[in-house]
Write a protein that holds these residues in place. Structure first.
Motif, short mmCIF file in Angstrom:
data_model
loop_
_atom_site.label_atom_id
_atom_site.label_comp_id
_atom_site.label_asym_id
_atom_site.label_seq_id
_atom_site.Cartn_x
_atom_site.Cartn_y
_atom_site.Cartn_z
N LEU A 54 -4.80 -4.05 -90.67
CA LEU A 54 -5.20 -2.99 -89.75
C LEU A 54 -6.37 -3.43 -88.86
N GLN A 55 -7.21 -4.32 -89.38
CA GLN A 55 -8.40 -4.75 -88.65
C GLN A 55 -8.17 -6.02 -87.83
N GLU A 56 -6.97 -6.53 -87.80
CA GLU A 56 -6.71 -7.80 -87.12
C GLU A 56 -6.60 -7.64 -85.61
N PRO A 57 -7.33 -8.45 -84.85
CA PRO A 57 -7.12 -8.46 -83.40
C PRO A 57 -5.85 -9.22 -83.03
N LEU A 58 -5.44 -10.15 -83.90
CA LEU A 58 -4.20 -10.92 -83.72
C LEU A 58 -3.45 -10.93 -85.04
N LYS A 59 -2.15 -10.76 -84.98
CA LYS A 59 -1.34 -10.75 -86.19
C LYS A 59 -1.46 -12.09 -86.92
N GLY A 60 -1.86 -12.02 -88.19
CA GLY A 60 -1.95 -13.23 -89.01
C GLY A 60 -3.29 -13.92 -89.02
N ILE A 61 -4.26 -13.43 -88.25
CA ILE A 61 -5.54 -14.14 -88.14
C ILE A 61 -6.40 -14.00 -89.39
N THR A 62 -6.23 -12.90 -90.13
CA THR A 62 -7.03 -12.69 -91.35
C THR A 62 -6.73 -13.77 -92.39
N TYR A 170 1.76 -2.49 -92.76
CA TYR A 170 2.55 -2.77 -93.95
C TYR A 170 3.96 -3.26 -93.63
N GLY A 171 4.32 -3.23 -92.36
CA GLY A 171 5.68 -3.61 -91.99
C GLY A 171 5.78 -4.83 -91.10
N GLN A 172 4.66 -5.31 -90.61
CA GLN A 172 4.69 -6.42 -89.66
C GLN A 172 5.08 -7.73 -90.34
N ILE A 173 5.77 -8.58 -89.59
CA ILE A 173 6.18 -9.90 -90.06
C ILE A 173 5.49 -10.94 -89.20
N VAL A 174 4.75 -11.84 -89.83
CA VAL A 174 4.05 -12.90 -89.10
C VAL A 174 5.00 -14.08 -88.97
N ASP A 228 -14.80 0.49 -91.97
CA ASP A 228 -13.89 0.62 -90.84
C ASP A 228 -13.50 2.08 -90.64
N SER A 229 -13.42 2.50 -89.38
CA SER A 229 -13.09 3.90 -89.08
C SER A 229 -11.66 4.06 -88.57
N GLN A 230 -10.91 2.96 -88.50
CA GLN A 230 -9.54 3.04 -88.01
C GLN A 230 -8.65 3.81 -88.98
N VAL A 231 -7.70 4.53 -88.43
CA VAL A 231 -6.79 5.35 -89.24
C VAL A 231 -5.45 4.63 -89.34
N MET A 232 -4.90 4.59 -90.55
CA MET A 232 -3.60 3.96 -90.76
C MET A 232 -2.53 4.73 -89.98
N PRO A 233 -1.74 4.07 -89.14
CA PRO A 233 -0.71 4.78 -88.36
C PRO A 233 0.42 5.30 -89.24
N HIS A 234 1.14 6.26 -88.72
CA HIS A 234 2.29 6.80 -89.45
C HIS A 234 3.44 5.79 -89.43
N PRO A 235 4.19 5.71 -90.52
CA PRO A 235 5.34 4.81 -90.54
C PRO A 235 6.42 5.26 -89.56
#
Length: 419
Positions: A54-62, A170-174, A228-235
């Motif tokens: 959720l906190q990633e600016p780029l997918k897979g960077i964490t 939770y659904g993204q594929i790197v 972090d204050s970001q809210v998890m998006p709806h599936p």
């Protein structure tokens, strides 16, 4: 002489004895969870940083930001760090996940001050050498390519994408091309600006006030970002998915739905229902799909919990030409569970198995602190395990029918096949 032709008597497990899980705070507001064990000479320290997808600016960077921590500091290179940990008989494990990064240090008590100091340097003074990053990136690309060649891996990833959506954490594929596009500067910037968020710390073993004082001293001097204050998006759940691979002999099947979390009043009953369906070797799915029909070597059903959402999954691999038959038999078993209460013998076996499995989960202090950590990160008490243990005996056959009908509803089940 023991008569080997007679099985030993079954003894029912009637109670669960858990160690005390203590909670406090250090360095102002860093949560600390602790399980003391004076006879255990090894100390495990787990620093959990809430930096995930959720906190990633780029997918897979964490992944790279976490893994590069131990590749060098301003004073030590990767080889020197690894050699020092080995010399003192320690072990460092860094594991990124969709919700957080777990940094786990194992150390003998007498060497804990030295290895704790090294861990503190790694966290706050990581140098991110570019050569090591380039090597790690190429290794990661090869890992992804190898994994994506396996039907079971692709099915698991595509199933989560089907349930949550391709942009959901939770659904993204790197993919390999996305990894290849990540630069050294971007990883370093993520570490400096966004990665080191205020952690939670979990400690277990022969820990006394001296070790707690050392931990507080080291972490008091570190600078962390706020929560972090970001809210998890709806599936965004999509329809069933079928990926054909002409060269494949087998098909991997994943099916299930988004379900309730551990805090829900129905959770304990659902856990028992899932277990009887496909949670152990004597489950209905195993007895039918494997033992009776011979369609697979193994099949399982499980409840998987992330911090924000949970899902239910059935997984198996079958011959490609047996795919439709296997899915039909799985759905039949679910229907049976929804309509016909299990027998008293089946329930007795299941409940004893579940209670034995729970009890064995606490065999070591290292296992125990991991279980306590998982609950604590989800805002739950360690008493969950006693509550589950006691609730198992109260679940009836009718309860299982009821929760199976409610949460294994055929209309909500999504099916992904690869092969």
């Amino acid at each position: 002489m023991v008569d080997r032709s007679v099985s030993p008597p079954i003894h029912e497990i009637r109670s669960l004895r858990l160690p005390e899980f203590q909670k406090s705070a250090i360095a102002g507001d860093i949560p600390l969870g602790l399980i003391r064990h004076e006879d255990h000479p090894v100390i495990t320290l787990n620093v959990v940083i809430p930096s995930g997808a959720l906190q990633e600016p780029l997918k897979g960077i964490t992944y790279f930001t976490a893994k590069m921590l131990s590749e060098g500091t301003s004073d030590l290179n990767a080889y020197q760090i690894a050699s020092k940990i080995d010399f003192y008989g320690g072990h460092l494990d860094i594991s990124p996940s969709p919700d957080h990064v777990s940094i786990k240090l194992y150390s003998l008590k007498k060497f804990f001050p030295t290895l704790l100091s090294l861990l503190a340097d790694i966290l706050q003074d990581a140098s991110f050498p570019e050569k090591e990053f380039d090597t790690m990136k190429q290794i990661r690309i090869q890992q992804i390519k190898q994994q994506m060649a396996r039907n079971s891996v692709v099915a698991g990833l595509q199933y989560r994408k089907c349930l949550f959506g391709e942009t959901h954490p939770y659904g993204q594929i790197v993919e390999a091309k996305q990894v290849n596009a990540i630069s050294h500067e971007e990883v370093l910037g993520h570490y400096q600006k966004n990665f080191l968020r205020s952690p939670s710390i979990y400690v277990a073993g022969a820990v006394d006030d001296i070790e707690i004082g050392l931990i507080e001293k080291e972490f008091s001097g570190m600078k962390f970002s706020g929560k972090d204050s970001q809210v998890m998006p709806h599936p965004l759940t999509s329809e069933n998915l079928e990926i054909e691979k002409a060269e494949s002999v087998q098909t991997s099947i994943r099916m299930g739905n988004i379900t309730i979390n551990r805090k829900h009043p129905d959770h304990f009953r659902l856990k028992v229902a899932n277990e009887i369906l496909g949670g152990f070797f004597g489950s209905r799915l195993m007895m039918n799909i494997r033992e009776k029909k011979g369609l697979t070597y193994g099949i399982y059903s499980s409840l998987i919990h992330f911090n924000e959402l949970s899902f239910w999954q059935i997984g198996t691999d079958v011959l490609k030409e047996k795919k439709d038959e296997a899915i039909g038999e799985i759905l039949n078993e679910i229907t049976q569970l929804q309509n016909i209460p299990p027998s008293s013998d089946e329930l007795f076996t299941l409940k004893n198995y579940m209670k034995g499995k729970i009890a064995s989960s606490f065999d070591t202090i290292l296992d125990t602190i991991d279980l306590a950590k998982t609950l604590d990160l989800n805002g739950m008490s360690f008493d969950y395990w006693n509550d589950l243990f006691n609730a198992i005996d109260q679940v009836s056959g009718e309860d299982i029918n009821s929760v199976a009908s409610k949460y294994f509803d055929a209309k909500s089940i999504r099916i992904v096949t690869v092969g």
